[in-house]
Design an enzyme around this catalytic site. Structure first.
Site, short mmCIF file in Angstrom:
data_model
loop_
_atom_site.label_atom_id
_atom_site.label_comp_id
_atom_site.label_asym_id
_atom_site.label_seq_id
_atom_site.Cartn_x
_atom_site.Cartn_y
_atom_site.Cartn_z
N HIS A 97 81.75 82.91 67.34
CA HIS A 97 81.53 81.96 66.25
C HIS A 97 82.43 80.75 66.44
CE1 HIS A 97 79.99 80.92 62.27
NE2 HIS A 97 81.21 80.54 61.94
N CYS A 122 75.83 78.69 64.55
CA CYS A 122 77.15 78.05 64.56
C CYS A 122 77.34 77.08 65.71
CB CYS A 122 78.26 79.10 64.56
SG CYS A 122 78.32 80.14 66.04
N HIS A 158 81.06 75.01 59.06
CA HIS A 158 80.36 75.82 60.07
C HIS A 158 79.05 76.33 59.50
CE1 HIS A 158 81.60 79.83 58.24
NE2 HIS A 158 82.25 78.94 57.53
#
Length: 190
Positions: free
Chosen positions: A145, A93, A162
């Protein structure tokens, strides 16, 4: 007699090891080929459709630099997830956010926790394309994340692009129960 039993047991073990190794080698090879063929057509279709939608969706409402950033992000749709990856052959990510922003002459730190310290805090209601969203996917409040705001729907639904651990680079919705629960905060870096 004991030597005979020992030789027979040794033969059985060798046959078992050879069978297990052969099965492992064959199964790995065949699944790779199938997955590669399946993903290639899908990736190209998704990229083409999403780039077309992106061109028509903004109609000058988003600055040219953010529009370019989003187009650069979309060109990686379908790229696989790879822990520590920051290239089209595989992203994690933060590596994905790093690469997209780097291509647009903006330097981000490598780790998502460090990326969460850059820019200006914004309320999610103020989010716009190009902003960063941070999540605690393991629970708690520790950033684990990051995603890039892709668009805001007419109903206020926030979509972000993402690198997902299970599906690679995708566009998700903050309305999704998993992402909504894991959401921590948003930052504006541009």
């Amino acid at each position: 007699m004991n030597e005979r039993i020992f030789c027979r047991n040794q033969s059985i073990r060798n046959v078992w090891l050879l069978s297990a190794f052969s099965l492992l080698a064959v199964s790995c090879g065949s699944s790779k080929k199938i997955a590669a063929k399946k993903n290639t057509a899908y990736k190209n279709t998704v990229k083409t459709e999403n780039l077309r939608k992106l061109d028509s969706r903004f109609n000058g409402r988003v600055s040219k630099s953010i529009n370019e950033l989003l187009k650069d992000a979309e060109k990686y749709l379908g790229a696989p997830y790879k822990f520590g990856g920051s290239t089209s052959s595989g992203f994690d990510c933060s590596g994905f956010a790093l690469k997209v922003f780097e291509e647009n002459s903006y330097k981000l730190p490598r780790r998502s926790a460090d990326q969460a310290e850059t820019g200006t805090d914004i309320d999610i209601k103020e989010a716009k394309p190009g902003d960063l969203l941070f999540f605690a996917t393991a629970g708690g409040t520790k950033v684990s994340h990051v995603g890039i705001v892709h668009d805001i729907g007419n109903d206020g639904e926030v979509h972000f692009i993402h690198a997902s651990t299970t599906k690679g680079v995708i566009i998700s919705s903050l309305n999704d129960a998993y992402w909504n629960k894991a959401y921590l905060h948003a930052k504006r870096v541009l």
